[in-house]
Motif scaffolding. Structure first.
Motif, mmCIF file in Angstrom:
data_model
loop_
_atom_site.group_PDB
_atom_site.id
_atom_site.type_symbol
_atom_site.label_atom_id
_atom_site.label_comp_id
_atom_site.label_asym_id
_atom_site.label_seq_id
_atom_site.Cartn_x
_atom_site.Cartn_y
_atom_site.Cartn_z
ATOM 1 N N GLY A 178 16.235 -40.982 -30.847
ATOM 2 C CA GLY A 178 15.323 -40.602 -29.778
ATOM 3 C C GLY A 178 13.876 -40.560 -30.225
ATOM 4 O O GLY A 178 13.555 -40.715 -31.410
ATOM 5 N N GLN A 179 12.991 -40.320 -29.272
ATOM 6 C CA GLN A 179 11.552 -40.253 -29.538
ATOM 7 C C GLN A 179 11.124 -38.891 -30.079
ATOM 8 O O GLN A 179 10.113 -38.779 -30.752
ATOM 9 C CB GLN A 179 10.778 -40.546 -28.241
ATOM 10 N N GLU A 180 11.873 -37.848 -29.730
ATOM 11 C CA GLU A 180 11.525 -36.474 -30.103
ATOM 12 C C GLU A 180 12.468 -35.945 -31.166
ATOM 13 O O GLU A 180 13.613 -36.390 -31.281
ATOM 14 C CB GLU A 180 11.610 -35.556 -28.866
ATOM 15 N N ALA A 181 12.008 -34.952 -31.914
ATOM 16 C CA ALA A 181 12.860 -34.285 -32.893
ATOM 17 C C ALA A 181 14.002 -33.577 -32.174
ATOM 18 O O ALA A 181 13.847 -33.113 -31.039
ATOM 19 C CB ALA A 181 12.045 -33.280 -33.701
ATOM 20 N N VAL A 182 15.161 -33.522 -32.822
ATOM 21 C CA VAL A 182 16.342 -32.860 -32.281
ATOM 22 C C VAL A 182 16.830 -31.845 -33.302
ATOM 23 O O VAL A 182 16.948 -32.167 -34.482
ATOM 24 C CB VAL A 182 17.469 -33.872 -31.975
ATOM 25 N N THR A 183 17.098 -30.628 -32.827
ATOM 26 C CA THR A 183 17.634 -29.595 -33.719
ATOM 27 C C THR A 183 19.111 -29.416 -33.439
ATOM 28 O O THR A 183 19.518 -29.186 -32.294
ATOM 29 C CB THR A 183 16.891 -28.259 -33.545
ATOM 30 N N ILE A 184 19.899 -29.545 -34.499
ATOM 31 C CA ILE A 184 21.339 -29.302 -34.436
ATOM 32 C C ILE A 184 21.560 -27.863 -34.855
ATOM 33 O O ILE A 184 21.189 -27.465 -35.965
ATOM 34 C CB ILE A 184 22.103 -30.252 -35.375
ATOM 35 N N ALA A 185 22.138 -27.069 -33.970
ATOM 36 C CA ALA A 185 22.425 -25.671 -34.278
ATOM 37 C C ALA A 185 23.786 -25.565 -34.950
ATOM 38 O O ALA A 185 24.676 -26.397 -34.736
ATOM 39 C CB ALA A 185 22.400 -24.831 -32.997
ATOM 40 N N GLU B 4 35.880 -33.507 -47.450
ATOM 41 C CA GLU B 4 35.291 -32.958 -46.230
ATOM 42 C C GLU B 4 34.907 -34.074 -45.260
ATOM 43 O O GLU B 4 34.424 -35.134 -45.661
ATOM 44 C CB GLU B 4 34.041 -32.143 -46.567
ATOM 45 N N ILE B 5 35.112 -33.811 -43.983
ATOM 46 C CA ILE B 5 34.633 -34.720 -42.941
ATOM 47 C C ILE B 5 33.134 -34.498 -42.824
ATOM 48 O O ILE B 5 32.680 -33.410 -42.457
ATOM 49 C CB ILE B 5 35.325 -34.453 -41.596
ATOM 50 N N LEU B 6 32.363 -35.516 -43.174
ATOM 51 C CA LEU B 6 30.906 -35.473 -43.108
ATOM 52 C C LEU B 6 30.441 -36.476 -42.068
ATOM 53 O O LEU B 6 30.998 -37.572 -41.952
ATOM 54 C CB LEU B 6 30.307 -35.803 -44.478
ATOM 55 N N LEU B 7 29.430 -36.115 -41.324
ATOM 56 C CA LEU B 7 28.958 -36.919 -40.196
ATOM 57 C C LEU B 7 27.582 -37.502 -40.498
ATOM 58 O O LEU B 7 26.585 -36.775 -40.509
ATOM 59 C CB LEU B 7 28.892 -36.050 -38.936
ATOM 60 N N PRO B 8 27.472 -38.828 -40.740
ATOM 61 C CA PRO B 8 26.174 -39.450 -40.996
ATOM 62 C C PRO B 8 25.409 -39.644 -39.683
ATOM 63 O O PRO B 8 25.568 -40.640 -38.999
ATOM 64 C CB PRO B 8 26.538 -40.781 -41.656
ATOM 65 N N MET B 9 24.597 -38.670 -39.334
ATOM 66 C CA MET B 9 23.921 -38.655 -38.038
ATOM 67 C C MET B 9 22.508 -39.220 -38.148
ATOM 68 O O MET B 9 21.859 -39.134 -39.189
ATOM 69 C CB MET B 9 23.879 -37.235 -37.498
ATOM 70 N N ILE B 10 22.061 -39.784 -37.025
ATOM 71 C CA ILE B 10 20.694 -40.295 -36.913
ATOM 72 C C ILE B 10 20.153 -39.917 -35.538
ATOM 73 O O ILE B 10 20.888 -39.893 -34.555
ATOM 74 C CB ILE B 10 20.630 -41.825 -37.129
ATOM 75 N N ASN B 11 18.866 -39.641 -35.508
ATOM 76 C CA ASN B 11 18.175 -39.364 -34.251
ATOM 77 C C ASN B 11 17.442 -40.637 -33.832
ATOM 78 O O ASN B 11 16.411 -40.981 -34.401
ATOM 79 C CB ASN B 11 17.190 -38.207 -34.429
ATOM 80 N N GLN C 33 19.694 -37.226 -25.993
ATOM 81 C CA GLN C 33 18.822 -36.916 -27.128
ATOM 82 C C GLN C 33 18.688 -38.043 -28.142
ATOM 83 O O GLN C 33 17.893 -37.936 -29.061
ATOM 84 C CB GLN C 33 19.327 -35.649 -27.828
ATOM 85 N N GLY C 34 19.493 -39.077 -28.023
ATOM 86 C CA GLY C 34 19.447 -40.171 -28.995
ATOM 87 C C GLY C 34 20.165 -39.847 -30.290
ATOM 88 O O GLY C 34 20.015 -40.548 -31.277
ATOM 89 N N LEU C 35 20.964 -38.784 -30.294
ATOM 90 C CA LEU C 35 21.669 -38.362 -31.501
ATOM 91 C C LEU C 35 23.002 -39.097 -31.573
ATOM 92 O O LEU C 35 23.826 -39.014 -30.661
ATOM 93 C CB LEU C 35 21.900 -36.851 -31.455
ATOM 94 N N LEU D 143 19.375 -27.512 -38.149
ATOM 95 C CA LEU D 143 18.952 -28.711 -38.867
ATOM 96 C C LEU D 143 18.177 -29.589 -37.893
ATOM 97 O O LEU D 143 18.724 -30.034 -36.886
ATOM 98 C CB LEU D 143 20.179 -29.464 -39.393
ATOM 99 N N THR D 144 16.900 -29.825 -38.174
ATOM 100 C CA THR D 144 16.065 -30.635 -37.293
ATOM 101 C C THR D 144 15.937 -32.040 -37.850
ATOM 102 O O THR D 144 15.579 -32.226 -39.017
ATOM 103 C CB THR D 144 14.673 -29.997 -37.115
ATOM 104 N N LEU D 145 16.233 -33.014 -36.990
ATOM 105 C CA LEU D 145 16.079 -34.417 -37.342
ATOM 106 C C LEU D 145 14.918 -34.994 -36.548
ATOM 107 O O LEU D 145 14.927 -34.976 -35.317
ATOM 108 C CB LEU D 145 17.348 -35.215 -37.009
ATOM 109 N N ALA D 146 13.930 -35.499 -37.255
ATOM 110 C CA ALA D 146 12.811 -36.178 -36.602
ATOM 111 C C ALA D 146 13.309 -37.522 -36.058
ATOM 112 O O ALA D 146 14.402 -37.973 -36.407
ATOM 113 C CB ALA D 146 11.681 -36.401 -37.609
ATOM 114 N N SER D 147 12.511 -38.154 -35.226
ATOM 115 C CA SER D 147 12.862 -39.471 -34.710
ATOM 116 C C SER D 147 13.150 -40.414 -35.879
ATOM 117 O O SER D 147 12.387 -40.472 -36.842
ATOM 118 C CB SER D 147 11.711 -40.014 -33.865
ATOM 119 N N MET D 148 14.278 -41.100 -35.821
ATOM 120 C CA MET D 148 14.753 -42.070 -36.813
ATOM 121 C C MET D 148 15.188 -41.429 -38.142
ATOM 122 O O MET D 148 15.502 -42.140 -39.081
ATOM 123 C CB MET D 148 13.710 -43.170 -37.073
#
Length: 168
Positions: A116-123, A107-114, A89-91, A53-58
């Motif tokens: 950082g300046q660069e995209a981050v991929t969560i494996a 379910e435990i769900l995690l509201p994540m935000i990036n 990574q700013g995650l 799952l890739t999160l772009a900046s913001m």
């Protein structure tokens, strides 16, 4: 003092995998003998497990863990970011700490935000947050005419001064 002396008393908590969750991912665990938080892993939907799952900046996304828990009464789960991911990574989590009430069974769900300046991929299987289980008390209000005096009194934001080297 040994590592065994640092180990807190165990708390028995029921945990269940959600339908479709990856049974090969390990359950949350402590990474050291004195750790306060259990690491939570991303349990991505099957169709994106290979790519992640890739999160772009913001960008924000609700990341599933594939797990539900039954905390005993008087306990809460505090879901927090992992400091290394936040720093490197700013995650992070949008609401930190998030609260899991003892009567929640979803379910435990995690509201994540990036942030950082660069995209981050969560494996799939990446440890992306941590869970701290803590005792809580429920308040019973007692209305009074006034509150006792303290040295600080009603002084609020910034009233205790700025320590050397701090910018806050």
């Amino acid at each position: 003092m040994t590592d065994l002396d640092l180990r807190p008393l165990p708390l028995d908590v029921a945990i269940a995998r959600m339908p479709g969750a990856d049974p090969d991912l390990p359950l949350p665990d402590y990474r050291s003998i004195g750790a306060a938080g259990l690491d939570l892993a991303a349990n991505l939907p099957f169709e994106i497990r290979a790519d992640g799952l890739t999160l772009a900046s913001m960008e924000r996304h609700l990341v599933p863990t594939g797990l539900a828990i039954a905390l005993p009464p008087g306990m809460e789960g505090q879901v927090r970011p992992r400091s290394g991911l936040a720093l490197r990574q700013g995650l992070t989590l949008i609401n930190s700490p998030g609260t899991i009430d003892s009567d929640y069974r979803g379910e435990i769900l995690l509201p994540m935000i990036n942030l950082g300046q660069e995209a981050v991929t969560i494996a799939h299987g990446d440890r992306v947050a941590q869970l701290v289980v803590a005792a809580v008390a429920q308040v019973v209000w007692h209305v009074v005419e006034g509150l006792g005096e303290t040295q600080r009194g009603t002084s609020g934001f910034g009233s205790t001064g700025v320590s050397r080297g701090s910018t806050a």
